[in-house]
Design a protein around this motif. Sequence first.
Motif, PDB file in Angstrom:
ATOM      1  N   SER A 184       0.634  -1.095   0.047  1.00 26.07           N
ATOM      2  CA  SER A 184       0.222   0.474  -0.005  1.00 26.07           C
ATOM      3  C   SER A 184       0.969   1.189  -0.172  1.00 26.07           C
ATOM      4  O   SER A 184       2.121   1.290   0.400  1.00 26.07           O
ATOM      5  CB  SER A 184      -0.627   0.129   1.408  1.00 26.07           C
ATOM      6  N   ALA A 185       0.560   2.209  -0.265  1.00 27.49           N
ATOM      7  CA  ALA A 185       0.671   3.561  -0.491  1.00 27.49           C
ATOM      8  C   ALA A 185       1.677   4.081   1.218  1.00 27.49           C
ATOM      9  O   ALA A 185       2.807   4.789   1.149  1.00 27.49           O
ATOM     10  CB  ALA A 185       0.224   5.084  -0.632  1.00 27.49           C
ATOM     11  N   ASP A 186       0.763   3.765   2.546  1.00 27.16           N
ATOM     12  CA  ASP A 186       0.981   3.285   3.758  1.00 27.16           C
ATOM     13  C   ASP A 186       2.054   3.078   3.941  1.00 27.16           C
ATOM     14  O   ASP A 186       2.953   3.135   4.344  1.00 27.16           O
ATOM     15  CB  ASP A 186      -0.170   3.184   5.145  1.00 27.16           C
ATOM     16  N   HIS A 209      -4.884  12.315  -1.698  1.00 29.74           N
ATOM     17  CA  HIS A 209      -5.592  11.095  -1.353  1.00 29.74           C
ATOM     18  C   HIS A 209      -4.553  10.125  -0.215  1.00 29.74           C
ATOM     19  O   HIS A 209      -5.013   9.011   0.625  1.00 29.74           O
ATOM     20  CB  HIS A 209      -5.678  10.136  -2.787  1.00 29.74           C
ATOM     21  N   THR A 210      -3.862  10.941   0.471  1.00 25.51           N
ATOM     22  CA  THR A 210      -2.578  10.426   1.761  1.00 25.51           C
ATOM     23  C   THR A 210      -2.631  11.170   2.145  1.00 25.51           C
ATOM     24  O   THR A 210      -2.057  12.673   2.403  1.00 25.51           O
ATOM     25  CB  THR A 210      -2.029   9.296   0.953  1.00 25.51           C
ATOM     26  N   HIS A 246       2.057   7.216   8.404  1.00 22.36           N
ATOM     27  CA  HIS A 246       3.046   6.533   8.581  1.00 22.36           C
ATOM     28  C   HIS A 246       4.271   6.602   8.509  1.00 22.36           C
ATOM     29  O   HIS A 246       5.507   6.091   8.390  1.00 22.36           O
ATOM     30  CB  HIS A 246       2.220   5.595   7.564  1.00 22.36           C
ATOM     31  N   ASP A 262      -1.165  14.850  -4.255  1.00 21.10           N
ATOM     32  CA  ASP A 262      -1.579  13.514  -3.858  1.00 21.10           C
ATOM     33  C   ASP A 262      -1.688  13.572  -2.276  1.00 21.10           C
ATOM     34  O   ASP A 262      -2.851  12.908  -1.648  1.00 21.10           O
ATOM     35  CB  ASP A 262       0.324  12.590  -3.424  1.00 21.10           C
ATOM     36  N   THR A 268      -3.021  14.936   1.317  1.00 18.18           N
ATOM     37  CA  THR A 268      -4.459  16.183   2.034  1.00 18.18           C
ATOM     38  C   THR A 268      -3.815  17.147   3.116  1.00 18.18           C
ATOM     39  O   THR A 268      -2.622  17.780   2.948  1.00 18.18           O
ATOM     40  CB  THR A 268      -4.676  15.542   3.244  1.00 18.18           C
TER      41      THR A 268
END
Length: 328
Positions: free
Chosen positions: A189-191, A210-211, A215, A229, A231
């Motif tokens: 995942s991106a995280d 979107h993120t 993390h 990308d 927030t």
Amino acid sequence: MLVIGNHTVRGTLDGKEHEVLDAVRDAYVAHAVGDTAVPHSVFLRFPADDTNRIIGLPAYLGGGTQVAGMKWISSFPGNVASGLQRASAAIILNSLRTGQPEALIEGSTISARRTAASAALAARTMPGEAPDTGVSLIGCGVINAEVLRFLKVVAPELRTVRLFDLDRARAEAFAAAHATGLAVEFAESADDALGAHRLVSVATTASTPHTGLGHCRPGTLVLHLSLRDLTPEAILGSVNVVDDADHVCRASTSLHLAEQRAGNRDFITAALGDTLATGRPHPRDPREVTVFSPFGLGILDLALANLVREAAEKEGTGVRLTDFLPEA
């Protein structure tokens, strides 16, 4: 008029990463001391189409280069599914004596490499407490391929790359083509990618945030190259470095949204050109996440386009059109 195609552009720039880094650095410093003219970019969008766009970036670069011109670059994300590059570009260089167009240069490689070189300069100028031996790449396209190319130059201690793309096959193809000599990890995942290493490059086709960055470990540098990308909350909670605040706080970038949320730009800490002009590293805060968000100034395109033009004139490459302009 000298017309220079992509094959010649790539042949000129391949293996000259140090020259590219120097040219981009010099352009940033010229901008920092006021020896440039960089009007706001022009965004051409289409009715009932929120995805595709064409952007015009006019600029003048002073310093030791002295060149004026414009990049005209399109972004059509749907091209990728058809086997085409998302972005295509043309760069025109004008005479500073007559204003006449002197060179027309295919610009997609130049655009990608100047973006990657700016990211690599940020990584070199803002080192962590320990050398970055690993990097996470979110988005396995042309831009991050070039980022990896230039990171290998400025951070030869790199040993590991973690890849994330919504298309796993694309990430695997990226690894085979661009990660030679590195240990490759695939993030789920991106995280996962954000938390794996303290150096992260984000280059996606996202048009809306979107993120977050929850993390990321303290001391992480995020190269936020696609600009949309993260927030607004993530931006406001980070140390922010840009290339030019007036340019990056436009067109619904994450920083533009953060400015609207905060009512000011106090969350922007520094501009990369000012930092480069000091000639010394500025270590990133080991307790915070630092985000570098470069809008991508037209002067960087001109700097590399001029390198290509000078090489073509010296080597006799490109196509010379003698009847392009009206007769005197």
